[in-house]
Design a protein around this motif. Structure first.
Motif, PDB file in Angstrom:
ATOM      1  N   GLY A  16     -74.971  56.176  22.732  1.00  0.00           N
ATOM      2  CA  GLY A  16     -75.249  54.815  23.130  1.00  0.00           C
ATOM      3  C   GLY A  16     -75.673  54.934  24.556  1.00  0.00           C
ATOM      4  O   GLY A  16     -75.495  55.982  25.135  1.00  0.00           O
ATOM      5  N   CYS A  17     -76.252  53.932  25.170  1.00  0.00           N
ATOM      6  CA  CYS A  17     -76.737  54.238  26.492  1.00  0.00           C
ATOM      7  C   CYS A  17     -77.053  53.036  27.350  1.00  0.00           C
ATOM      8  O   CYS A  17     -77.470  52.006  26.897  1.00  0.00           O
ATOM      9  CB  CYS A  17     -77.972  55.109  26.397  1.00  0.00           C
ATOM     10  N   SER A  18     -76.782  53.261  28.633  1.00  0.00           N
ATOM     11  CA  SER A  18     -77.371  52.483  29.683  1.00  0.00           C
ATOM     12  C   SER A  18     -78.323  53.493  30.319  1.00  0.00           C
ATOM     13  O   SER A  18     -77.973  54.202  31.245  1.00  0.00           O
ATOM     14  CB  SER A  18     -76.301  52.038  30.670  1.00  0.00           C
ATOM     15  N   VAL A  19     -79.505  53.665  29.737  1.00  0.00           N
ATOM     16  CA  VAL A  19     -80.326  54.856  29.938  1.00  0.00           C
ATOM     17  C   VAL A  19     -81.085  54.789  31.256  1.00  0.00           C
ATOM     18  O   VAL A  19     -81.588  53.757  31.658  1.00  0.00           O
ATOM     19  CB  VAL A  19     -81.308  55.001  28.765  1.00  0.00           C
ATOM     20  N   THR A  23     -86.490  54.769  28.571  1.00  0.00           N
ATOM     21  CA  THR A  23     -85.944  53.628  27.856  1.00  0.00           C
ATOM     22  C   THR A  23     -87.019  52.604  27.596  1.00  0.00           C
ATOM     23  O   THR A  23     -87.759  52.217  28.496  1.00  0.00           O
ATOM     24  CB  THR A  23     -84.822  52.973  28.695  1.00  0.00           C
ATOM     25  N   CYS A 199     -69.595  50.763  15.677  1.00  0.00           N
ATOM     26  CA  CYS A 199     -70.742  50.929  16.568  1.00  0.00           C
ATOM     27  C   CYS A 199     -71.198  49.557  17.044  1.00  0.00           C
ATOM     28  O   CYS A 199     -71.312  48.629  16.247  1.00  0.00           O
ATOM     29  CB  CYS A 199     -71.897  51.612  15.830  1.00  0.00           C
ATOM     30  N   SER A 201     -73.248  47.227  20.679  1.00  0.00           N
ATOM     31  CA  SER A 201     -74.090  47.216  21.893  1.00  0.00           C
ATOM     32  C   SER A 201     -75.298  48.131  21.715  1.00  0.00           C
ATOM     33  O   SER A 201     -75.516  49.073  22.485  1.00  0.00           O
ATOM     34  CB  SER A 201     -73.279  47.630  23.128  1.00  0.00           C
ATOM     35  N   ILE A 203     -79.089  49.696  21.571  1.00  0.00           N
ATOM     36  CA  ILE A 203     -80.259  49.722  22.445  1.00  0.00           C
ATOM     37  C   ILE A 203     -81.368  50.505  21.739  1.00  0.00           C
ATOM     38  O   ILE A 203     -81.092  51.472  21.012  1.00  0.00           O
ATOM     39  CB  ILE A 203     -79.931  50.353  23.817  1.00  0.00           C
ATOM     40  N   ARG A 212     -74.453  51.651  21.953  1.00  0.00           N
ATOM     41  CA  ARG A 212     -74.015  51.938  23.317  1.00  0.00           C
ATOM     42  C   ARG A 212     -72.509  52.189  23.371  1.00  0.00           C
ATOM     43  O   ARG A 212     -72.027  52.938  24.213  1.00  0.00           O
ATOM     44  CB  ARG A 212     -74.383  50.752  24.210  1.00  0.00           C
ATOM     45  N   LYS A 228     -68.226  55.113  25.936  1.00  0.00           N
ATOM     46  CA  LYS A 228     -69.426  54.428  26.415  1.00  0.00           C
ATOM     47  C   LYS A 228     -70.319  55.447  27.111  1.00  0.00           C
ATOM     48  O   LYS A 228     -69.881  56.147  28.024  1.00  0.00           O
ATOM     49  CB  LYS A 228     -69.053  53.315  27.393  1.00  0.00           C
TER      50      LYS A 228
END
Length: 254
Positions: A16-19, A23, A199, A201, A203, A212, A228
Motif C-alpha cells: 500500500g502506499c503514500s508513494v 504515482t 485491505c 485505503s 491507491i 495502503r 502502513k
C-alpha cells in the motif's frame, strides 16, 4: 501473538502506499461487469507480485489485549519468488533480516546473533502454510488450477470466492467495481477461519490498484498486526541477496 508474529517475521508484510514516485493520481478505473469469471480475471491481473518491487519503508504495529509495539520494516521482492525483509526499531536499528524463496528461509537475528534456517517443509509445519501464500498479504489472489465455489454474479458489489490451495482454505471477498480483494480469510482443515486479512485505503499505481493499509487478525491468539506503507518503488529492477551473519549461532527451524 505467536502465530501472527511468526507470519510477519517470515515475510507476510503488506503493500500500500503514500508513494514518493511513479504515482498516478488518476482515479482508479471502475467496472460495471458483474460476471464472476471476468471479475476474477481482472483481479488476478492486478496481482502486485507479478513484478519485482522494493517497499522502502513500512510502519508496523503489533497489537495484543495488553500491549502495543511499533516497528519499521522494508521488503525487497525479486520476481518470481525471492523476498528480503528487514525489521527495525523506531530508532532505525535493524533487529532482523529475513530471506525467503520457494525452497528455503534464512533469518539473521542481529540482536541475539543467531541465524535461523529452514526449508519450505519446515515453514509449513510451523505455520500450517507455506511460502506460496505470501502474496495474500499484498491483497493478491492466490489460486490453484481451478477456483472453488463462488457466486455466479456479484451481489451488492461483492463477489465471494472459496478455494483450497495446497490444503489451505482461503475465502476472498472481492470489490467488483475495483476488481480488488478487500478481505481474505485463511482456515485450517476444519474450515475454521484462523487469520483474517483486511485491505483498505487503495491507491492506483502503475496500472495496479494497491491497498495502503493492511490489517492481519489472528483469531486464535487475539492479536492484530497493522501495517502502513510509506515509500515504495514499483516496479523495481534490483536484485535480492542475503549475507549470513558472521559468527552467528545456527538454529534450524523445526
Amino acid at each position: 501473538m505467536q502465530k501472527v508474529a511468526i507470519i510477519l517475521f517470515f515475510g507476510i508484510l503488506s503493500v500500500g502506499c503514500s508513494v514518493t514516485r511513479k504515482t498516478e493520481k488518476t482515479k482508479y478505473p471502475e467496472s460495471n461487469e458483474t460476471d464472476s469469471g471476468s471479475v476474477l480475471e481482472r483481479v488476478v491481473k492486478q496481482n502486485f507480485t507479478s513484478a519485482s518491487f522494493f517497499i522502502q519503508k513500512a510502519e508496523i504495529e503489533f497489537i495484543t489485549a495488553s500491549d502495543k509495539k511499533r516497528f519499521l520494516g522494508s521488503i525487497k521482492f525479486e520476481y518470481p519468488d525471492k523476498f528480503l525483509i528487514s525489521l527495525k526499531s523506531r530508532s532505525g536499528i535493524e533487529g532482523a533480516r529475513i530471506f525467503i524463496n520457494r525452497d528455503s528461509i534464512l533469518v539473521n537475528d542481529r540482536i541475539n546473533k543467531r541465524m535461523y534456517f529452514g526449508t519450505a517443509l519446515n515453514v509449513k509445519k510451523k505455520l500450517g502454510m507455506n511460502q506460496s501464500v505470501l502474496p495474500l498479504i499484498f491483497g493478491d489472489m492466490v489460486v490453484d488450477k481451478k477456483f472453488g465455489t463462488e457466486t455466479d454474479k456479484c451481489e451488492n458489489n461483492k463477489l465471494r470466492v472459496h478455494c483450497n490451495v495446497r490444503g489451505i482454505t482461503i475465502n476472498y471477498i472481492i470489490d467488483c467495481k475495483r476488481n480488488k480483494i478487500e478481505r481474505i480469510s485463511l482456515g485450517n482443515s476444519n474450515l475454521k477461519d484462523n487469520i483474517i486479512i483486511d485491505c483498505s485505503s487503495f491507491i492506483f499505481l502503475n496500472n495496479k490498484l494497491l491497498p495502503r493499509i493492511i490489517e492481519i487478525a489472528d483469531m486464535e491468539y487475539n492479536t492484530r498486526v497493522r501495517i502502513k506503507i510509506i515509500k515504495i518503488d514499483y516496479p523495481w529492477n534490483g536484485n535480492v541477496t542475503f549475507m549470513p551473519g558472521k559468527g552467528y549461532e545456527l538454529i534450524e527451524i523445526l
